[in-house]
Design a protein around this motif. Structure first.
Motif, short mmCIF file in Angstrom:
data_model
loop_
_atom_site.label_atom_id
_atom_site.label_comp_id
_atom_site.label_asym_id
_atom_site.label_seq_id
_atom_site.Cartn_x
_atom_site.Cartn_y
_atom_site.Cartn_z
N GLU A 1 0.82 -1.22 0.00
CA GLU A 1 0.00 0.00 0.00
C GLU A 1 0.85 1.27 0.00
O GLU A 1 0.46 2.27 -0.59
N SER A 2 2.00 1.24 0.64
CA SER A 2 2.84 2.43 0.71
C SER A 2 3.92 2.47 -0.38
O SER A 2 4.65 3.45 -0.50
N ALA A 3 4.01 1.43 -1.19
CA ALA A 3 5.04 1.36 -2.23
C ALA A 3 4.64 2.19 -3.45
O ALA A 3 3.46 2.45 -3.69
N ASP A 4 5.65 2.62 -4.20
CA ASP A 4 5.43 3.41 -5.42
C ASP A 4 5.16 2.50 -6.60
O ASP A 4 5.84 1.47 -6.77
N GLU A 5 4.23 2.89 -7.44
CA GLU A 5 3.94 2.12 -8.65
C GLU A 5 5.11 2.27 -9.62
O GLU A 5 5.66 3.35 -9.80
N PHE A 6 5.48 1.16 -10.25
CA PHE A 6 6.55 1.15 -11.25
C PHE A 6 5.93 1.38 -12.61
O PHE A 6 5.05 0.63 -13.03
N GLY A 7 6.40 2.41 -13.30
CA GLY A 7 5.86 2.73 -14.61
C GLY A 7 6.65 2.06 -15.73
O GLY A 7 7.82 2.36 -15.91
N LEU A 8 6.00 1.18 -16.44
CA LEU A 8 6.63 0.56 -17.60
C LEU A 8 6.61 1.57 -18.75
O LEU A 8 5.60 2.21 -19.01
N ARG A 9 7.72 1.68 -19.45
CA ARG A 9 7.79 2.61 -20.58
C ARG A 9 7.36 1.92 -21.86
O ARG A 9 7.18 2.56 -22.88
N THR A 10 7.20 0.62 -21.80
CA THR A 10 6.84 -0.16 -22.98
C THR A 10 5.33 -0.38 -23.01
O THR A 10 4.77 -0.82 -22.01
N PRO A 11 4.69 -0.08 -24.13
CA PRO A 11 3.24 -0.31 -24.20
C PRO A 11 2.92 -1.80 -24.35
O PRO A 11 3.77 -2.56 -24.81
N PRO A 12 1.69 -2.17 -23.98
CA PRO A 12 1.30 -3.58 -24.15
C PRO A 12 1.17 -3.95 -25.62
O PRO A 12 1.04 -3.11 -26.47
#
Length: 146
Positions: free
Chosen positions: A135-146
């Motif tokens: 809950e307190s962790a940061d979301e990791f943003g993937l730079r690659t689209p699906p």
């Protein structure tokens, strides 16, 4: 106590655990190789469970530099099967945590062991701990689209 698992490699261990996981699971502090294999195994399973991947940012970035892995991960994220978050100070151990068991992932050369417990109190405590960390962790943003 659950039976411990000895596998020829991390892919075998993950395939076994993911196939048996009844609900959303956590994969905590995996190695780079384990992250790669998680994405690969989840991509090949007919109906994988959802997995919350909790790791330090550097290993995630290193693994996601590979376009194929990042693309597969993006597909899993897009389908709601994989969520990725980062923590600055990940726990020491690599763990696979479900509602029913906690598996410590231990590598020894080419062989991997899953040291397992299904003790209700311990599993509940571990699940609560990783729910809070998630809950307190940061979301990791993937730079690659699906």
């Amino acid at each position: 106590m659950s039976q411990n698992l000895l596998a020829d490699g991390i892919a075998d261990l993950l395939r076994t655990e993911l196939s048996a996981a009844p609900t959303e699971s956590y994969l905590v502090n995996p190695s780079r190789e384990t992250i790669e294999e998680l994405v690969s195994v989840m991509s090949t399973l007919e109906s994988p469970p959802s997995v919350n991947l909790l790791a330090a940012e550097r290993p995630l970035k290193d693994v996601m530099d590979d376009f194929i892995v990042a693309s597969r991960a993006a597909n899993l994220v897009d389908s709601g099967l994989l969520s990725i978050r980062t923590v600055e100070n990940p726990p020491e151990n690599a763990l696979f945590v479900t509602d029913e068991e906690v598996v410590a992932i231990v590598g020894a050369g080419e062989t991997v062991a899953g040291l397992t417990t299904d003790d209700d109190e311990f599993v509940g405590s571990a699940r609560d701990r990783y729910d809070a960390i998630w809950e307190s962790a940061d979301e990791f943003g993937l730079r690659t689209p699906p």
